[in-house]
Design a protein around this motif. Sequence first.
Motif, PDB file in Angstrom:
ATOM      1  N   MET A 150     -32.197  67.152  -9.847  1.00 44.13           N
ATOM      2  CA  MET A 150     -31.686  68.049 -10.873  1.00 44.13           C
ATOM      3  C   MET A 150     -32.659  68.068 -12.050  1.00 44.13           C
ATOM      4  O   MET A 150     -33.262  67.050 -12.379  1.00 44.13           O
ATOM      5  N   VAL A 151     -32.784  69.221 -12.674  1.00 44.15           N
ATOM      6  CA  VAL A 151     -33.527  69.343 -13.921  1.00 44.15           C
ATOM      7  C   VAL A 151     -32.482  69.506 -15.019  1.00 44.15           C
ATOM      8  O   VAL A 151     -31.581  70.343 -14.915  1.00 44.15           O
ATOM      9  N   SER A 152     -32.585  68.678 -16.062  1.00 43.85           N
ATOM     10  CA  SER A 152     -31.586  68.668 -17.132  1.00 43.85           C
ATOM     11  C   SER A 152     -32.233  68.955 -18.476  1.00 43.85           C
ATOM     12  O   SER A 152     -33.375  68.562 -18.722  1.00 43.85           O
ATOM     13  N   VAL A 180     -26.140  66.371 -22.573  1.00 47.14           N
ATOM     14  CA  VAL A 180     -26.831  67.249 -21.640  1.00 47.14           C
ATOM     15  C   VAL A 180     -26.256  68.640 -21.838  1.00 47.14           C
ATOM     16  O   VAL A 180     -25.050  68.844 -21.723  1.00 47.14           O
ATOM     17  N   LEU A 181     -27.144  69.583 -22.137  1.00 48.99           N
ATOM     18  CA  LEU A 181     -26.701  70.954 -22.395  1.00 48.99           C
ATOM     19  C   LEU A 181     -26.505  71.748 -21.115  1.00 48.99           C
ATOM     20  O   LEU A 181     -25.621  72.595 -21.028  1.00 48.99           O
ATOM     21  N   ASN A 195     -40.447  72.170  -6.428  1.00 44.34           N
ATOM     22  CA  ASN A 195     -40.541  71.106  -7.423  1.00 44.34           C
ATOM     23  C   ASN A 195     -39.809  71.543  -8.692  1.00 44.34           C
ATOM     24  O   ASN A 195     -39.278  72.640  -8.772  1.00 44.34           O
ATOM     25  N   GLU A 196     -39.817  70.672  -9.693  1.00 45.15           N
ATOM     26  CA  GLU A 196     -39.065  70.913 -10.922  1.00 45.15           C
ATOM     27  C   GLU A 196     -39.479  72.199 -11.635  1.00 45.15           C
ATOM     28  O   GLU A 196     -38.659  72.858 -12.256  1.00 45.15           O
ATOM     29  N   ILE A 197     -40.742  72.553 -11.555  1.00 45.33           N
ATOM     30  CA  ILE A 197     -41.250  73.709 -12.300  1.00 45.33           C
ATOM     31  C   ILE A 197     -40.536  74.993 -11.887  1.00 45.33           C
ATOM     32  O   ILE A 197     -40.260  75.852 -12.735  1.00 45.33           O
ATOM     33  N   LEU A 256     -33.019  77.142 -15.653  1.00 49.39           N
ATOM     34  CA  LEU A 256     -32.431  76.251 -16.657  1.00 49.39           C
ATOM     35  C   LEU A 256     -32.578  76.846 -18.053  1.00 49.39           C
ATOM     36  O   LEU A 256     -31.625  76.882 -18.828  1.00 49.39           O
ATOM     37  N   LEU A 257     -33.760  77.327 -18.386  1.00 50.19           N
ATOM     38  CA  LEU A 257     -34.003  77.877 -19.719  1.00 50.19           C
ATOM     39  C   LEU A 257     -33.143  79.118 -19.982  1.00 50.19           C
ATOM     40  O   LEU A 257     -32.755  79.379 -21.118  1.00 50.19           O
ATOM     41  N   GLU A 258     -32.836  79.859 -18.917  1.00 45.68           N
ATOM     42  CA  GLU A 258     -31.994  81.045 -19.056  1.00 45.68           C
ATOM     43  C   GLU A 258     -30.567  80.683 -19.484  1.00 45.68           C
ATOM     44  O   GLU A 258     -29.876  81.477 -20.125  1.00 45.68           O
TER      45      GLU A 258
END
Length: 173
Positions: free
Chosen positions: A128-130, A139-140, A150-152, A158-160
Motif C-alpha cells: 500500500m502507498v499511504s 493517515v489521510l 511499483n509504488e510510483i 493517491l494524490l487524486e
Amino acid sequence: MPDIQLFKYFESIADPRQQGKVVHKLFDIIFLAVSAVISGCQGWEDIEDFGHDRLDWLRKYVPLEQGIPRHDTIARVMSRIDMTQFQDSFSSWMKDCSKLTQGDVVAIDGKRLKGSFNQSDRRDALYMVSAFACENGVVLAQCPVDKKSNEITALPELLELLEIKGCLVTIDA
C-alpha cells in the motif's frame, strides 16, 4: 443517544449479511472497530476486549443492543464489507477531521502490509502507498500497489484523493 456525525460517512456501506440472521447492527460493528483501532488495538480479539472494557462509553454513541459482538463476528463482518466503500468513507471522514494548512508536511510512503503474504510460499504480499499528515499524526489516504508494478504507479491515484495545495509533500524514494 447523541447524533453521531461519524454515521454519515459510513452509512453508504452496504451490509452484505442476510438480514434475517443479523444480530448486531453494521454501524455498531464499524464504530466499535474504528474506535478500537484508533485506540491502538491490533487484532479482532483486542477489538472485542476494547468493547467489553469500554461498553458504557460506546453506548453513549451506538446502542449495542445485543452487547459486544464476538471477535469472530467482528472479523467476519468486516471482511465481508466492500473495502473500497469502507476506504472511501474512512478517507472522507479523515479529510473532514484533519484539515491540512499551508506548509503542513504530507509524507508519502509505501509498505508491505504485515502478514498479507501467502503463508505457504511467502508471495503475493499486499503493498500500500499511504499519505501521512505529519502535523496531525493520521493517515489521510491509502492506495494499493498493483502486484506487477511499483509504488510510483499508485502515486497519481493517491494524490487524486487528497487536497494538499500549499503543503510540503515528501516521497520516500
